[in-house]
Design a protein around this motif. Structure first.
Motif, PDB file in Angstrom:
ATOM      1  N   THR A  69       0.833  -1.213   0.000  1.00 28.62           N
ATOM      2  CA  THR A  69       0.000   0.000   0.000  1.00 28.62           C
ATOM      3  C   THR A  69       0.864   1.258   0.000  1.00 28.62           C
ATOM      4  OG1 THR A  69      -1.693  -1.200   1.242  1.00 28.62           O
ATOM      5  CG2 THR A  69      -1.874   1.203   1.167  1.00 28.62           C
ATOM      6  N   THR A  70       0.621   2.140  -0.959  1.00 29.83           N
ATOM      7  CA  THR A  70       1.467   3.326  -1.129  1.00 29.83           C
ATOM      8  C   THR A  70       0.914   4.588  -0.467  1.00 29.83           C
ATOM      9  OG1 THR A  70       0.369   3.843  -3.218  1.00 29.83           O
ATOM     10  CG2 THR A  70       2.369   2.497  -3.331  1.00 29.83           C
ATOM     11  N   ARG A  71      -0.383   4.617  -0.166  1.00 27.53           N
ATOM     12  CA  ARG A  71      -0.941   5.839   0.429  1.00 27.53           C
ATOM     13  C   ARG A  71      -2.122   5.500   1.335  1.00 27.53           C
ATOM     14  NH1 ARG A  71      -3.200   9.629  -4.194  1.00 27.53           N
ATOM     15  NH2 ARG A  71      -1.260   8.976  -5.230  1.00 27.53           N
ATOM     16  N   HIS A  95      -5.641   5.424   2.075  1.00 23.58           N
ATOM     17  CA  HIS A  95      -6.750   5.448   1.136  1.00 23.58           C
ATOM     18  C   HIS A  95      -7.623   6.676   1.340  1.00 23.58           C
ATOM     19  CE1 HIS A  95      -6.772   0.952  -0.205  1.00 23.58           C
ATOM     20  NE2 HIS A  95      -5.544   1.445  -0.111  1.00 23.58           N
ATOM     21  N   GLY A  96      -8.004   7.294   0.245  1.00 27.38           N
ATOM     22  CA  GLY A  96      -8.826   8.489   0.294  1.00 27.38           C
ATOM     23  C   GLY A  96      -8.044   9.769   0.506  1.00 27.38           C
ATOM     24  N   THR A  97      -6.706   9.662   0.496  1.00 26.21           N
ATOM     25  CA  THR A  97      -5.862  10.841   0.692  1.00 26.21           C
ATOM     26  C   THR A  97      -4.719  10.824  -0.321  1.00 26.21           C
ATOM     27  OG1 THR A  97      -4.117   9.972   2.139  1.00 26.21           O
ATOM     28  CG2 THR A  97      -6.235  10.457   3.163  1.00 26.21           C
ATOM     29  N   ASN A  98      -3.951  11.888  -0.316  1.00 31.09           N
ATOM     30  CA  ASN A  98      -2.733  11.961  -1.121  1.00 31.09           C
ATOM     31  C   ASN A  98      -1.479  11.777  -0.274  1.00 31.09           C
ATOM     32  OD1 ASN A  98      -3.916  12.456  -3.707  1.00 31.09           O
ATOM     33  ND2 ASN A  98      -4.358  14.554  -3.051  1.00 31.09           N
ATOM     34  N   ASP A  99      -1.662  11.279   0.952  1.00 32.36           N
ATOM     35  CA  ASP A  99      -0.549  11.117   1.884  1.00 32.36           C
ATOM     36  C   ASP A  99       0.089   9.740   1.716  1.00 32.36           C
ATOM     37  OD1 ASP A  99      -1.063  13.611   2.930  1.00 32.36           O
ATOM     38  OD2 ASP A  99      -2.405  12.833   4.488  1.00 32.36           O
ATOM     39  N   ALA A 100       1.410   9.735   1.576  1.00 35.23           N
ATOM     40  CA  ALA A 100       2.143   8.482   1.360  1.00 35.23           C
ATOM     41  C   ALA A 100       2.257   7.675   2.650  1.00 35.23           C
ATOM     42  CB  ALA A 100       3.533   8.786   0.825  1.00 35.23           C
ATOM     43  N   THR A 101       2.196   6.362   2.487  1.00 35.82           N
ATOM     44  CA  THR A 101       2.479   5.453   3.591  1.00 35.82           C
ATOM     45  C   THR A 101       3.183   4.229   3.016  1.00 35.82           C
ATOM     46  OG1 THR A 101       1.582   4.298   5.529  1.00 35.82           O
ATOM     47  CG2 THR A 101       0.223   4.286   3.523  1.00 35.82           C
ATOM     48  N   GLY A 102       3.260   3.161   3.777  1.00 36.14           N
ATOM     49  CA  GLY A 102       3.953   1.958   3.337  1.00 36.14           C
ATOM     50  C   GLY A 102       4.550   1.239   4.521  1.00 36.14           C
ATOM     51  N   LEU A 103       5.637   0.532   4.296  1.00 39.53           N
ATOM     52  CA  LEU A 103       6.354  -0.179   5.350  1.00 39.53           C
ATOM     53  C   LEU A 103       7.049   0.805   6.283  1.00 39.53           C
ATOM     54  CD1 LEU A 103       7.956  -2.640   6.621  1.00 39.53           C
ATOM     55  CD2 LEU A 103       9.627  -2.254   4.784  1.00 39.53           C
ATOM     56  N   TRP A 104       6.936   0.569   7.587  1.00 41.18           N
ATOM     57  CA  TRP A 104       7.763   1.311   8.552  1.00 41.18           C
ATOM     58  C   TRP A 104       9.099   0.584   8.611  1.00 41.18           C
ATOM     59  CZ3 TRP A 104       6.208   5.872  10.677  1.00 41.18           C
ATOM     60  CH2 TRP A 104       7.080   6.447  11.608  1.00 41.18           C
ATOM     61  N   LEU A 105      10.115   1.194   8.024  1.00 43.39           N
ATOM     62  CA  LEU A 105      11.345   0.500   7.680  1.00 43.39           C
ATOM     63  C   LEU A 105      11.989  -0.250   8.835  1.00 43.39           C
ATOM     64  CD1 LEU A 105      13.491  -0.197   5.583  1.00 43.39           C
ATOM     65  CD2 LEU A 105      14.608   1.988   6.127  1.00 43.39           C
ATOM     66  N   SER A 106      12.140   0.388   9.984  1.00 47.47           N
ATOM     67  CA  SER A 106      12.862  -0.256  11.087  1.00 47.47           C
ATOM     68  C   SER A 106      12.160  -1.499  11.604  1.00 47.47           C
ATOM     69  CB  SER A 106      13.065   0.735  12.240  1.00 47.47           C
ATOM     70  OG  SER A 106      11.823   1.116  12.805  1.00 47.47           O
ATOM     71  N   GLU A 107      10.852  -1.601  11.363  1.00 47.73           N
ATOM     72  CA  GLU A 107      10.127  -2.786  11.819  1.00 47.73           C
ATOM     73  C   GLU A 107      10.544  -4.019  11.023  1.00 47.73           C
ATOM     74  OE1 GLU A 107       5.928  -2.090  12.156  1.00 47.73           O
ATOM     75  OE2 GLU A 107       6.248  -0.105  13.006  1.00 47.73           O
ATOM     76  N   ALA A 108      11.067  -3.796   9.824  1.00 49.27           N
ATOM     77  CA  ALA A 108      11.648  -4.887   9.053  1.00 49.27           C
ATOM     78  C   ALA A 108      13.131  -5.047   9.377  1.00 49.27           C
ATOM     79  CB  ALA A 108      11.459  -4.653   7.560  1.00 49.27           C
ATOM     80  N   THR A 109      13.889  -3.968   9.304  1.00 52.11           N
ATOM     81  CA  THR A 109      15.344  -4.076   9.417  1.00 52.11           C
ATOM     82  C   THR A 109      15.808  -4.525  10.798  1.00 52.11           C
ATOM     83  OG1 THR A 109      15.462  -1.693   9.869  1.00 52.11           O
ATOM     84  CG2 THR A 109      15.805  -2.404   7.585  1.00 52.11           C
ATOM     85  N   GLU A 110      15.162  -4.061  11.857  1.00 54.51           N
ATOM     86  CA  GLU A 110      15.595  -4.449  13.205  1.00 54.51           C
ATOM     87  C   GLU A 110      15.328  -5.924  13.465  1.00 54.51           C
ATOM     88  OE1 GLU A 110      14.046  -1.815  16.161  1.00 54.51           O
ATOM     89  OE2 GLU A 110      15.130  -0.072  15.377  1.00 54.51           O
ATOM     90  N   PHE A 111      14.168  -6.405  13.038  1.00 52.57           N
ATOM     91  CA  PHE A 111      13.850  -7.818  13.187  1.00 52.57           C
ATOM     92  C   PHE A 111      14.814  -8.668  12.363  1.00 52.57           C
ATOM     93  CE2 PHE A 111      11.751 -11.698  11.817  1.00 52.57           C
ATOM     94  CZ  PHE A 111      11.214 -12.196  12.989  1.00 52.57           C
ATOM     95  N   VAL A 112      15.012  -8.283  11.107  1.00 49.97           N
ATOM     96  CA  VAL A 112      15.906  -9.035  10.221  1.00 49.97           C
ATOM     97  C   VAL A 112      17.321  -9.061  10.772  1.00 49.97           C
ATOM     98  CG1 VAL A 112      16.993  -8.993   7.925  1.00 49.97           C
ATOM     99  CG2 VAL A 112      14.510  -8.716   8.152  1.00 49.97           C
TER     100      VAL A 112
END
Length: 223
Positions: free
Chosen positions: A11-13, A15-32
């Motif tokens: 998901t890139t934004r 929904h219903g807005t022009n605001d970007a979202t997506g993966l919260w990076l550290s939630e992947a990198t710290e676990f990995v």
């Protein structure tokens, strides 16, 4: 080879807005970072496969080891550009599944039947099911033996109070704490944005973005 499946959003934004979202990076990198140091191999999957966007706000909290993992060719190629599709996954190859967060997951995790089936199979083969922050959205509708996986289980995730503090309560399609409780979970929480993870059997969940390493370490102690 010991393997863990890491789940990411497409998901890139909001929904219903022009605001970007997506993966919260550290939630992947710290676990990995934690599980790979312990000798596990990770694969990356997303509901649609392919491109995984980053929540731009998460970059403000990225430095040191997180930044090194983000910059690595492996993470760029296998996680962010070419994540696997659920149809590419054989659950028998994994000892655990881990759902990352970021607000994007609120739209594409809860109703992914393919991811739910993978999660169910990993759990039924005595594997661990884990999540952090908004990643609990991927667990809310998973069923095992005709009942919700989280029913009567202690879990945590991004709280309603944290959603209010983040300024996103009116934007998200539902509240994780509310739905988890409605589905019979024993929702646990600590002070907003304080590191916290809870284990109940083979289910391990973390409260917020600062809890990814706590989830990983709980998993490593028990897997």
């Amino acid at each position: 080879m010991k393997k863990i499946l890491v789940v990411l959003t497409n998901t890139t934004r909001y929904h219903g807005t022009n605001d970007a979202t997506g993966l919260w990076l550290s939630e992947a990198t710290e676990f990995v970072d934690e599980v790979t140091k312990a000798g596990f191999q990770v694969d990356y999957v997303s509901p649609q496969g392919g491109f995984v966007p980053l929540d731009p706000r998460s970059m403000k909290y990225t430095s040191g080891r997180d930044l090194q993992i983000y910059e690595s060719k492996d993470f760029q190629q296998r996680a962010l550009m070419n994540s696997l599709k659920p149809s590419d996954i054989d659950p028998k190859n994994y000892q655990a599944i881990y759902y990352t967060g970021g607000h994007g997951v609120m739209w594409d995790f809860p109703d992914s039947n393919d991811l739910q089936l993978i999660t169910q199979k990993i759990y039924q083969q005595n594997g661990f099911v884990t999540s952090v922050c908004h990643g609990i959205a991927g667990l809310l509708n998973v069923r095992v033996d005709d009942q919700y996986l989280i029913r009567d289980k202690k879990v945590t995730g991004f709280t309603t109070a944290e959603e209010i503090l983040a300024g996103k309560k009116k934007v998200v399609p539902f509240l994780n704490q509310q739905v988890a409780t409605e589905h019979g979970a024993k929702f646990q929480k600590k002070r907003a944005y304080k590191e916290y993870a809870v284990k109940d059997g083979r289910l391990i969940t973390g409260q917020n973005p600062f809890s990814a390493r706590a989830v990983a370490n709980l998993l490593l102690k028990n897997i």
